[in-house]
Design a protein around this motif. Structure first.
Motif, PDB file in Angstrom:
ATOM      1  N   HIS A 127     -52.301  14.490  -5.642  1.00 54.57           N
ATOM      2  CA  HIS A 127     -53.069  14.529  -6.908  1.00 54.57           C
ATOM      3  C   HIS A 127     -54.518  14.915  -6.628  1.00 54.57           C
ATOM      4  O   HIS A 127     -55.127  15.696  -7.355  1.00 54.57           O
ATOM      5  CB  HIS A 127     -53.037  13.165  -7.599  1.00 54.57           C
ATOM      6  N   SER A 130     -54.737  18.506  -5.953  1.00 57.94           N
ATOM      7  CA  SER A 130     -54.404  19.259  -7.160  1.00 57.94           C
ATOM      8  C   SER A 130     -55.577  19.350  -8.136  1.00 57.94           C
ATOM      9  O   SER A 130     -55.734  20.342  -8.847  1.00 57.94           O
ATOM     10  CB  SER A 130     -53.200  18.592  -7.837  1.00 57.94           C
ATOM     11  N   ILE A 133     -57.500  22.184  -7.001  1.00 59.00           N
ATOM     12  CA  ILE A 133     -56.809  23.445  -7.325  1.00 59.00           C
ATOM     13  C   ILE A 133     -57.014  23.769  -8.802  1.00 59.00           C
ATOM     14  O   ILE A 133     -57.306  24.906  -9.180  1.00 59.00           O
ATOM     15  CB  ILE A 133     -55.299  23.334  -6.991  1.00 59.00           C
ATOM     16  N   HIS A 134     -56.899  22.752  -9.632  1.00 62.68           N
ATOM     17  CA  HIS A 134     -57.068  22.948 -11.067  1.00 62.68           C
ATOM     18  C   HIS A 134     -58.463  23.485 -11.369  1.00 62.68           C
ATOM     19  O   HIS A 134     -58.622  24.452 -12.125  1.00 62.68           O
ATOM     20  CB  HIS A 134     -56.826  21.618 -11.797  1.00 62.68           C
ATOM     21  N   ILE A 148     -47.549  24.538  -2.424  1.00 65.22           N
ATOM     22  CA  ILE A 148     -48.153  23.479  -1.609  1.00 65.22           C
ATOM     23  C   ILE A 148     -47.094  22.973  -0.637  1.00 65.22           C
ATOM     24  O   ILE A 148     -45.985  22.626  -1.047  1.00 65.22           O
ATOM     25  CB  ILE A 148     -48.622  22.305  -2.503  1.00 65.22           C
ATOM     26  N   SER A 169     -47.878  18.122 -10.387  1.00 65.21           N
ATOM     27  CA  SER A 169     -49.291  18.075 -10.762  1.00 65.21           C
ATOM     28  C   SER A 169     -49.472  17.631 -12.202  1.00 65.21           C
ATOM     29  O   SER A 169     -48.750  18.081 -13.092  1.00 65.21           O
ATOM     30  CB  SER A 169     -49.931  19.450 -10.568  1.00 65.21           C
ATOM     31  N   GLY A 176     -52.182  23.488 -11.270  1.00 67.61           N
ATOM     32  CA  GLY A 176     -52.401  22.424 -10.285  1.00 67.61           C
ATOM     33  C   GLY A 176     -51.595  22.589  -9.013  1.00 67.61           C
ATOM     34  O   GLY A 176     -51.698  21.784  -8.094  1.00 67.61           O
ATOM     35  N   GLY A 177     -50.746  23.643  -8.955  1.00 68.40           N
ATOM     36  CA  GLY A 177     -49.912  23.870  -7.765  1.00 68.40           C
ATOM     37  C   GLY A 177     -48.611  23.077  -7.824  1.00 68.40           C
ATOM     38  O   GLY A 177     -48.441  22.194  -8.669  1.00 68.40           O
TER      39      GLY A 177
END
Ligand code: COA
Ligand code: MG
Length: 327
Positions: A127, A130, A133-134, A148, A169, A176-177
């Motif tokens: 999380h 993520s 990433i987001h 991921i 995610s 978020g991957g």
């Protein structure tokens, strides 16, 4: 960049990756990003995936970490880098001061669609990644989810394996991957658990099996450990065959010389393909005459063998191997 706190969300169950014809993923070769020579050399190696490494193969001094990251960023701008499907980047782990810079800079490259994340111990760690990433995806959107690959290298990670493999995610896969595979880092795992690794590999059997099966439960790639005896290709072959029997779909490599053996082993053998073709043909004939089971070379064949045979034929086709016609 903002630093996020770690929180939990509930589990999930679906996957968003499929393997297409030219996407067979058997060998994962690490290339230390600290060396121009090795980066250059990576362009000549036909590994299914190249993992450009910022973590353990780079010296831990902050200046050296930065230097490797800068070197890799420059390299990724070249026109002749492998296509994005063949590239993965191993970042420094989330507990280090390097992680934020790594993820921020590396995800700006359109060539990066797969991240290997070392020392992931729980779904909470994912999380945390993520959320970065987001945030980056707001400025650099993509049409496909970032892959991921959590690296399993601690007792805690093994304990939390189901939650890691099944993680989703909170931002959705696109922003978020999504987990695409599980990778086993045996050396760090032994260091964490005090397991003493021997050439027999028996003390790692439980862990390797757990990882391969957890990956299967969630439709993920299962990537086996590095064979550190990189000059002993017979030993490597034996380890590859062993990994494949456990259900792994591919294996990490540290030396270009290991790639061919891995790629030749993580495909069905000619014998397996012939048997699969015979099973599929034999069961087609059996079903046409209302039979659910047949005898083949002294073995009983029924429904589960069709499933196994179908998978063998699928992987063989992905690897470009011809399937014999059985009349
Ligand atoms: N990626 C790309 N090229 C590599 C390579 C790699 N991982 N490992 C070796 N090579 C190149 C060498 O540069 C050399 O190239 P050259 O013939 O043009 O001079 C050639 O392959 C043969 O290398 P060799 O001399 O047999 O190996 P070495 O003694 O130089 O290096 C290692 C041995 C193990 C140190 C090296 O392979 C390596 O650094 N591997 C990666 C380690 C790593 O990533 N660890 C972290 C993941 S667990
Ligand atoms: Mg390591």
């Amino acid at each position: 960049m903002q630093r996020f706190s770690r929180t939990t969300v509930g589990p999930k169950s679906t996957r968003c990756f499929t393997t297409s014809k030219n996407e067979i993923r058997r060998s994962y070769l690490y290339v230390p990003s600290s060396s121009d020579k090795l980066l250059e050399k990576s362009l000549t190696v036909k590994s299914d995936i190249i993992i450009y490494d910022l973590e353990d193969s780079v010296s831990p001094a902050p200046a050296d970490k930065k230097d490797a990251r800068d070197r890799l960023r420059t390299f990724l701008k070249r026109k002749d880098v492998p296509q994005a499907e063949r590239v993965a980047i191993r970042l420094n782990d989330i507990s280090t001061p390097f992680f934020q810079q790594d993820i921020t800079h590396i995800l700006q490259s359109p060539s990066v669609r797969t991240l290997i994340l070392p020392k992931i111990h729980s779904a909470q760690d994912l999380h945390y990644v993520s959320r970065h990433i987001h945030q980056i995806s707001q400025k650099h959107p993509h049409e496909t989810p970032l892959r991921i690959v959590p690296s399993i290298e601690s007792a805690r990670a093994l304990w939390n394996l189901g939650a890691i493999a099944g993680w989703q995610s909170e931002h959705g896969a696109l922003q978020g991957g999504a987990v695409s595979g599980l990778l086993f880092a045996a050396e760090d795992y032994c260091a964490d658990t005090s397991i003493i690794r021997t050439r027999s590999r028996q003390e790692l059997l439980y862990t390797r099996s757990q990882i391969a099966i957890a990956a299967k439960a969630f439709g993920l790639e299962a990537i086996d450990m590095v064979c550190i005896h990189y000059k002993d290709l017979e030993y490597l072959k034996d380890e590859c065959e062993d990994g494949r029997r456990l259900g792994f779909s591919g294996k990490q490599a540290i030396h270009p010389a290991q790639v061919e053996t891995i790629q030749n082993t993580f495909v069905p053998t000619a014998e397996e393909i012939l048997r699969a073709a015979k099973i599929l043909r034999g069961m087609q004939v059996a079903h046409a005459s209302q039979k659910g089971a047949i005898g083949l070379d002294g073995e009983m064949i029924d429904a589960p063998m069709i499933k196994q045979a179908t998978k063998i034929v699928e992987i063989a086709k992905e690897a470009g191997i011809e399937i014999p016609q059985i009349n």
